[in-house]
Scaffold this motif. Sequence first.
Motif, mmCIF file in Angstrom:
data_model
loop_
_atom_site.group_PDB
_atom_site.id
_atom_site.type_symbol
_atom_site.label_atom_id
_atom_site.label_comp_id
_atom_site.label_asym_id
_atom_site.label_seq_id
_atom_site.Cartn_x
_atom_site.Cartn_y
_atom_site.Cartn_z
ATOM 1 N N VAL A 1 32.433 38.291 33.738
ATOM 2 C CA VAL A 1 33.530 37.341 33.569
ATOM 3 C C VAL A 1 32.995 35.911 33.572
ATOM 4 O O VAL A 1 33.358 35.094 32.726
ATOM 5 C CB VAL A 1 34.611 37.540 34.650
ATOM 6 C CG1 VAL A 1 35.598 36.385 34.680
ATOM 7 C CG2 VAL A 1 35.335 38.856 34.438
ATOM 8 N N THR A 2 32.097 35.607 34.502
ATOM 9 C CA THR A 2 31.482 34.277 34.578
ATOM 10 C C THR A 2 30.695 33.971 33.308
ATOM 11 O O THR A 2 30.791 32.877 32.749
ATOM 12 C CB THR A 2 30.570 34.169 35.811
ATOM 13 O OG1 THR A 2 31.329 34.485 36.974
ATOM 14 C CG2 THR A 2 29.976 32.783 35.944
ATOM 15 N N ILE B 1 31.119 43.028 37.273
ATOM 16 C CA ILE B 1 32.334 42.512 36.638
ATOM 17 C C ILE B 1 32.439 40.997 36.826
ATOM 18 O O ILE B 1 32.729 40.265 35.874
ATOM 19 C CB ILE B 1 33.585 43.235 37.174
ATOM 20 C CG1 ILE B 1 33.593 44.672 36.660
ATOM 21 C CG2 ILE B 1 34.872 42.504 36.785
ATOM 22 C CD1 ILE B 1 34.664 45.548 37.267
#
Length: 104
Positions: free
Chosen positions: A14-15, A10
Motif C-alpha cells: 500500500v505504501t 500488505i
Amino acid sequence: MKSSIGVAVIVFLVTLGIWLSDIAEDRSMSVKVTESVAAYDDWECGNQYQLDCKVVFEAVINQIYSVQRIRYGKDFMAIKVTQAGISGWIYAGKGVQVSAEPNT
C-alpha cells in the motif's frame, strides 16, 4: 506469525502504491520557464538558510520542461527538471509556471 508477515507485506505494498502514484502525478505536470532561472543540485536550496548550493545549469527561457519530481519545503515548491541529461531543481514563482500536461 504468518498473519503478521502478511500484514507487513500488505502495508508495504500500500505504501509503495501511494508513493508510485505520487511520482506519477508529479510527472504529469510540466513547467514553462519565462525568465532566467537557475537550477540547483539539491531541492532544499529553496530554503534561504541552505548555504552550500551549486547551480548545475541555467534554464532556457521560453522552454517547457517535463517535471521529474516535486518536493515541498517551508514556503517553496521545488521542481526537478532535466536539461541536456543533467537534472536540477528550480523553484516555483516568478518566471516559472507549473501546469498539468494535457492527456493525449
